[in-house]
Scaffold this motif. Structure first.
Motif, PDB file in Angstrom:
ATOM      1  N   MET A   1       0.862  -1.296  -0.220  1.00  0.00           N
ATOM      2  CA  MET A   1       0.094  -0.054   0.085  1.00  0.00           C
ATOM      3  C   MET A   1       0.680   1.119   0.175  1.00  0.00           C
ATOM      4  SD  MET A   1      -3.131  -0.767   2.421  1.00  0.00           S
ATOM      5  CE  MET A   1      -2.194  -0.379   3.990  1.00  0.00           C
ATOM      6  N   PRO A   2       0.235   2.201  -0.447  1.00  0.00           N
ATOM      7  CA  PRO A   2       1.206   3.551  -0.136  1.00  0.00           C
ATOM      8  C   PRO A   2       1.382   3.831   1.289  1.00  0.00           C
ATOM      9  CG  PRO A   2      -1.035   3.824  -1.889  1.00  0.00           C
ATOM     10  CD  PRO A   2      -0.967   2.577  -1.264  1.00  0.00           C
ATOM     11  N   THR A   3       2.410   4.449   1.501  1.00  0.00           N
ATOM     12  CA  THR A   3       2.885   4.363   2.673  1.00  0.00           C
ATOM     13  C   THR A   3       1.888   5.360   3.734  1.00  0.00           C
ATOM     14  OG1 THR A   3       5.066   4.578   2.032  1.00  0.00           O
ATOM     15  CG2 THR A   3       4.756   5.731   4.253  1.00  0.00           C
ATOM     16  N   ASN A   4       1.052   6.354   3.067  1.00  0.00           N
ATOM     17  CA  ASN A   4       0.400   7.354   3.835  1.00  0.00           C
ATOM     18  C   ASN A   4      -0.956   7.327   3.687  1.00  0.00           C
ATOM     19  OD1 ASN A   4       3.132   8.277   4.818  1.00  0.00           O
ATOM     20  ND2 ASN A   4       3.166   9.942   3.438  1.00  0.00           N
ATOM     21  N   LEU A   5      -1.270   6.162   3.096  1.00  0.00           N
ATOM     22  CA  LEU A   5      -2.672   5.965   2.633  1.00  0.00           C
ATOM     23  C   LEU A   5      -3.927   6.074   4.210  1.00  0.00           C
ATOM     24  CD1 LEU A   5      -5.070   5.180   0.912  1.00  0.00           C
ATOM     25  CD2 LEU A   5      -4.695   3.025   0.744  1.00  0.00           C
ATOM     26  N   TYR A   6      -3.113   5.298   5.021  1.00  0.00           N
ATOM     27  CA  TYR A   6      -3.817   4.969   6.637  1.00  0.00           C
ATOM     28  C   TYR A   6      -3.148   5.704   7.553  1.00  0.00           C
ATOM     29  CZ  TYR A   6      -7.492   2.794   3.679  1.00  0.00           C
ATOM     30  OH  TYR A   6      -8.546   2.518   2.897  1.00  0.00           O
ATOM     31  N   TYR A   7      -1.972   5.222   7.328  1.00  0.00           N
ATOM     32  CA  TYR A   7      -0.796   5.515   8.544  1.00  0.00           C
ATOM     33  C   TYR A   7      -0.383   6.886   8.692  1.00  0.00           C
ATOM     34  CZ  TYR A   7      -0.632   0.319   9.395  1.00  0.00           C
ATOM     35  OH  TYR A   7      -1.066  -0.769   9.635  1.00  0.00           O
ATOM     36  N   THR A   8      -0.409   7.436   9.710  1.00  0.00           N
ATOM     37  CA  THR A   8       0.240   8.842   9.849  1.00  0.00           C
ATOM     38  C   THR A   8       1.579   9.172   9.377  1.00  0.00           C
ATOM     39  OG1 THR A   8      -1.055   8.991  11.913  1.00  0.00           O
ATOM     40  CG2 THR A   8       0.469  10.679  11.790  1.00  0.00           C
ATOM     41  N   PRO A   9       1.617   9.983   8.329  1.00  0.00           N
ATOM     42  CA  PRO A   9       2.981  10.250   8.054  1.00  0.00           C
ATOM     43  C   PRO A   9       4.154  10.936   9.086  1.00  0.00           C
ATOM     44  CG  PRO A   9       1.175  11.528   6.579  1.00  0.00           C
ATOM     45  CD  PRO A   9       0.650  10.727   7.938  1.00  0.00           C
ATOM     46  N   ASP A  10       5.201  10.773   8.733  1.00  0.00           N
ATOM     47  CA  ASP A  10       6.120  11.393   9.625  1.00  0.00           C
ATOM     48  C   ASP A  10       5.990  12.604   9.843  1.00  0.00           C
ATOM     49  OD1 ASP A  10       7.411   9.054  10.060  1.00  0.00           O
ATOM     50  OD2 ASP A  10       8.801   9.162   8.461  1.00  0.00           O
ATOM     51  N   GLY A  11       5.987  13.308  11.011  1.00  0.00           N
ATOM     52  CA  GLY A  11       5.801  14.907  11.138  1.00  0.00           C
ATOM     53  C   GLY A  11       4.423  15.259  11.229  1.00  0.00           C
ATOM     54  N   ASP A  12       3.391  14.461  10.789  1.00  0.00           N
ATOM     55  CA  ASP A  12       2.045  14.863  10.864  1.00  0.00           C
ATOM     56  C   ASP A  12       1.463  14.545  12.385  1.00  0.00           C
ATOM     57  OD1 ASP A  12      -1.062  14.395  10.701  1.00  0.00           O
ATOM     58  OD2 ASP A  12      -0.364  14.914   8.434  1.00  0.00           O
ATOM     59  N   GLU A  13       0.480  15.442  12.734  1.00  0.00           N
ATOM     60  CA  GLU A  13       0.020  15.657  14.176  1.00  0.00           C
ATOM     61  C   GLU A  13      -1.028  14.423  14.432  1.00  0.00           C
ATOM     62  OE1 GLU A  13      -1.757  19.261  14.974  1.00  0.00           O
ATOM     63  OE2 GLU A  13      -3.295  19.026  13.245  1.00  0.00           O
ATOM     64  N   GLY A  14      -1.489  13.765  13.346  1.00  0.00           N
ATOM     65  CA  GLY A  14      -2.511  12.906  13.441  1.00  0.00           C
ATOM     66  C   GLY A  14      -3.861  13.423  13.109  1.00  0.00           C
ATOM     67  N   VAL A  15      -4.861  12.529  13.473  1.00  0.00           N
ATOM     68  CA  VAL A  15      -6.222  12.579  13.191  1.00  0.00           C
ATOM     69  C   VAL A  15      -6.964  13.265  14.618  1.00  0.00           C
ATOM     70  CG1 VAL A  15      -6.378  11.458  11.252  1.00  0.00           C
ATOM     71  CG2 VAL A  15      -7.034  10.600  13.313  1.00  0.00           C
ATOM     72  N   PRO A  16      -8.012  13.978  14.677  1.00  0.00           N
ATOM     73  CA  PRO A  16      -8.697  14.120  15.831  1.00  0.00           C
ATOM     74  C   PRO A  16      -9.148  12.948  16.670  1.00  0.00           C
ATOM     75  CG  PRO A  16      -9.492  15.824  14.014  1.00  0.00           C
ATOM     76  CD  PRO A  16      -8.623  14.453  13.530  1.00  0.00           C
ATOM     77  N   PHE A  17      -9.013  12.843  17.786  1.00  0.00           N
ATOM     78  CA  PHE A  17      -9.519  11.691  18.435  1.00  0.00           C
ATOM     79  C   PHE A  17     -10.715  12.394  19.291  1.00  0.00           C
ATOM     80  CE2 PHE A  17      -7.990   8.223  21.758  1.00  0.00           C
ATOM     81  CZ  PHE A  17      -9.172   7.337  21.348  1.00  0.00           C
ATOM     82  N   ILE A  18     -11.843  12.051  18.644  1.00  0.00           N
ATOM     83  CA  ILE A  18     -13.197  12.525  19.187  1.00  0.00           C
ATOM     84  C   ILE A  18     -13.490  12.439  20.604  1.00  0.00           C
ATOM     85  CG2 ILE A  18     -15.489  12.712  18.651  1.00  0.00           C
ATOM     86  CD1 ILE A  18     -14.080  13.507  16.449  1.00  0.00           C
ATOM     87  N   ALA A  19     -13.668  13.623  21.320  1.00  0.00           N
ATOM     88  CA  ALA A  19     -13.995  13.970  22.718  1.00  0.00           C
ATOM     89  C   ALA A  19     -12.884  13.642  23.712  1.00  0.00           C
ATOM     90  CB  ALA A  19     -15.124  12.866  23.199  1.00  0.00           C
ATOM     91  N   GLN A  20     -11.636  13.335  23.084  1.00  0.00           N
ATOM     92  CA  GLN A  20     -10.581  12.883  24.049  1.00  0.00           C
ATOM     93  C   GLN A  20      -9.555  14.112  24.022  1.00  0.00           C
ATOM     94  OE1 GLN A  20     -10.204  10.131  25.627  1.00  0.00           O
ATOM     95  NE2 GLN A  20     -12.019   9.513  24.507  1.00  0.00           N
ATOM     96  N   GLY A  21      -9.865  15.467  23.405  1.00  0.00           N
ATOM     97  CA  GLY A  21      -9.049  16.541  23.031  1.00  0.00           C
ATOM     98  C   GLY A  21      -7.693  16.418  22.956  1.00  0.00           C
ATOM     99  N   ILE A  22      -7.400  15.355  22.072  1.00  0.00           N
ATOM    100  CA  ILE A  22      -6.005  14.975  21.418  1.00  0.00           C
ATOM    101  C   ILE A  22      -6.104  14.659  20.156  1.00  0.00           C
ATOM    102  CG2 ILE A  22      -5.060  14.403  23.865  1.00  0.00           C
ATOM    103  CD1 ILE A  22      -5.036  11.526  22.995  1.00  0.00           C
ATOM    104  N   MET A  23      -4.842  14.497  19.493  1.00  0.00           N
ATOM    105  CA  MET A  23      -4.606  13.893  18.055  1.00  0.00           C
ATOM    106  C   MET A  23      -4.274  12.417  18.434  1.00  0.00           C
ATOM    107  SD  MET A  23      -5.842  16.674  16.435  1.00  0.00           S
ATOM    108  CE  MET A  23      -5.353  16.244  14.741  1.00  0.00           C
ATOM    109  N   TYR A  24      -4.790  11.602  17.347  1.00  0.00           N
ATOM    110  CA  TYR A  24      -4.400  10.212  17.512  1.00  0.00           C
ATOM    111  C   TYR A  24      -3.559  10.229  16.417  1.00  0.00           C
ATOM    112  CZ  TYR A  24      -5.082   5.334  17.859  1.00  0.00           C
ATOM    113  OH  TYR A  24      -5.035   3.971  18.036  1.00  0.00           O
ATOM    114  N   THR A  25      -2.275   9.367  16.467  1.00  0.00           N
ATOM    115  CA  THR A  25      -1.332   9.056  15.472  1.00  0.00           C
ATOM    116  C   THR A  25      -1.460   7.723  15.184  1.00  0.00           C
ATOM    117  OG1 THR A  25       0.332   8.929  16.978  1.00  0.00           O
ATOM    118  CG2 THR A  25      -0.032  10.999  15.896  1.00  0.00           C
ATOM    119  N   LEU A  26      -1.606   7.055  13.981  1.00  0.00           N
ATOM    120  CA  LEU A  26      -1.581   5.867  13.607  1.00  0.00           C
ATOM    121  C   LEU A  26      -0.280   5.478  13.133  1.00  0.00           C
ATOM    122  CD1 LEU A  26      -3.654   3.388  13.377  1.00  0.00           C
ATOM    123  CD2 LEU A  26      -3.993   4.135  10.936  1.00  0.00           C
ATOM    124  N   GLY A  27       0.682   4.582  14.103  1.00  0.00           N
ATOM    125  CA  GLY A  27       1.903   4.593  13.743  1.00  0.00           C
ATOM    126  C   GLY A  27       2.144   2.901  13.204  1.00  0.00           C
TER     127      GLY A  27
END
Length: 450
Positions: A105-131
């Motif tokens: 698969m393309p490297t960044n299709l679902y997994y978080t790219p290097d240096g990216d802050e991630g995606v919103p983690f709903i109701a958690q107040g943080i960003m979620y990184t898929l490593g």
């Protein structure tokens, strides 16, 4: 490229990086092996990740239709080991597999790219990184407002997309716009993100402003409790009246939690006819002894002062379960499984083997698919229980089931589980417990006298 392997271990060189794994199962009677619905309980591991545990394909499959399970994982080094292990809890259990596909698969299709802050983690107040230490299981891939798209209709990755009708729970009435003349401009996302057909169909709330204010366009998806989920929503504004920012602004909720208060697809994508997706992470916490809960996606118009049209739109969606400590398995011996994709295609039956590991290794340039059309059976050698002639009291052999248990077993009387229709009602085939006796559940027609 198609390769067939009948040996114990099949080395195919692999490069490091994210891989898509598709496992094919066709539960039926093979050679002299016992009924798979009773004995084929097994676990599957991909390197450090447990993909399936105490899995039985017969409990999830539609009769005479192949069953497909799909996963994403990262491969480090030059080798991917798939290990199939018969369940130690079932006497004479065995494992089987009909076909395996591994796709780079393309490297960044679902997994978080290097240096990216991630995606919103709903109701958690943080960003979620898929490593790289996470694996994903595909639960749902839906063409909202469109038809079912078979794998050969997908762009690049050969994924199947289902229609949204079975998951739509609130839509009064909703509208399904289509624009076959549009040629989507993939300037914001890669063209392999989803097939064109996903972006030329959609579901909206409709044009009745008064009605739209009083309901949420809602879909519900059964998922396993106790996991985090990755949700991708696909959008494309293709209706000619939507031309600028502020024309259609709406709210998005996941599991009754606010994800967006001012979703404006034109602003996000850059214009009309430009596909775009938005990613989120959401937690489905354990709730009592509930093995499954609903992951809901709801859309609602923003206040009139913020939008020209009191409406909302969605073109497609994907839902993935995220691994917990290298584990993707839900409760053992689940009776229902929404995270499957059925395709009507022939399955090759191959010879019997007694190995526990299938090793996959291969250099992949771009998108190269390696399908291993196998039938590998792992027989567990253990002594059978001696016949017990002791009489069993009727109270021990006559089980009672609650209506809730029956509805769970039949996925709320899903038509896919019907094996017979008679004058008095429909008969559903399910299983009373793990690897045990199949049961017929008859639902009487209204007015039937017994």
């Amino acid at each position: 490229m198609w390769l067939v392997f009948l040996t114990r271990s099949s080395p195919i060189p692999l490069t490091s990086g994210p891989k898509f794994i598709r496992l094919h199962f066709y539960p039926t009677l093979y050679l002299s092996f016992n009924d798979p619905s009773k004995k084929a309980f097994f676990s599957v591991q991909a390197c450090p990740f447990t993909l399936l545990r105490n899995f039985n394909a017969s409990l999830h499959a539609v009769p005479n239709v192949p069953l497909i399970k799909e996963f994403c994982t990262n491969v480090e080094g030059q080798r991917l080991n798939l290990t199939f292990t018969p369940s130690p809890d079932i006497t004479d259990s065995y494992a089987f597999i009909n076909a395996i596909e591994v796709v780079s698969m393309p490297t960044n299709l679902y997994y978080t790219p290097d240096g990216d802050e991630g995606v919103p983690f709903i109701a958690q107040g943080i960003m979620y990184t898929l490593g790289n230490n996470a694996a994903l299981e595909m639960m749902y891939r839906v063409d909202v407002g469109g038809r079912e798209i078979p794998p050969n209709g997908d762009t690049g990755m050969f994924w199947g997309w289902s229609s949204d009708d079975r998951y739509l729970t609130i839509a009064k009435p909703s509208v399904v716009p289509v624009n076959i003349s549009i040629n989507p401009n993939f300037s914001s996302i890669p063209s392999y993100s989803a097939p064109k057909e996903v972006y030329i169909t959609a579901r909206t709330m409709g044009m009745n402003k008064t009605q739209n204010k009083n309901y949420q366009l809602t879909w519900e998806f059964p998922v396993d409790s106790g996991f985090n989920y990755f949700v991708r929503l696909h959008f494309c504004e293709f209706q000619p009246e939507i031309t600028k920012e502020g024309d259609r602004v709406f709210e998005i909720s996941l599991t009754n939690l606010t994800a967006e208060t001012e979703a404006d697809i034109t602003r996000w994508s850059g214009g009309n006819g430009i596909p775009f997706y938005q990613d989120y992470a959401v937690a489905i916490e354990t709730k009592g002894n509930q093995k499954k809960q609903h992951l809901s996606i709801a859309l609602h118009t923003s206040p009139e002062r913020r939008t020209l049209y009191s409406d909302a739109i969605l073109n497609g969606l994907e839902i993935f379960k995220l691994s917990n400590n290298f584990d993707l398995t839900g409760p053992s011996f689940d009776l229902i499984g929404p995270n499957v994709h059925h395709v009507k295609q022939p399955v090759m039956q191959l010879g019997k083997k007694r190995t526990a590991i299938v090793a996959l290794v291969a250099p992949i340039f771009g998108f190269i698919t390696f399908s291993l059309l196998l039938f590998v059976i792992f027989q567990r050698c253990s002594n059978k229980f001696a016949n017990n002639s002791t009489p069993v009291p009727p109270s021990d052999i006559c089980s009672r089931f609650s209506l809730r248990e029956i509805k769970t077993a039949t996925n709320n009387f899903d038509v896919n589980f019907i094996i017979e229709r008679g004058g008095f009602g429909e008969v559903y085939k399910r299983f009373a417990n793990a690897g045990s006796t199949p049961v017929a559940i008859k639902r009487l027609n209204p007015g039937t006298k017994i």
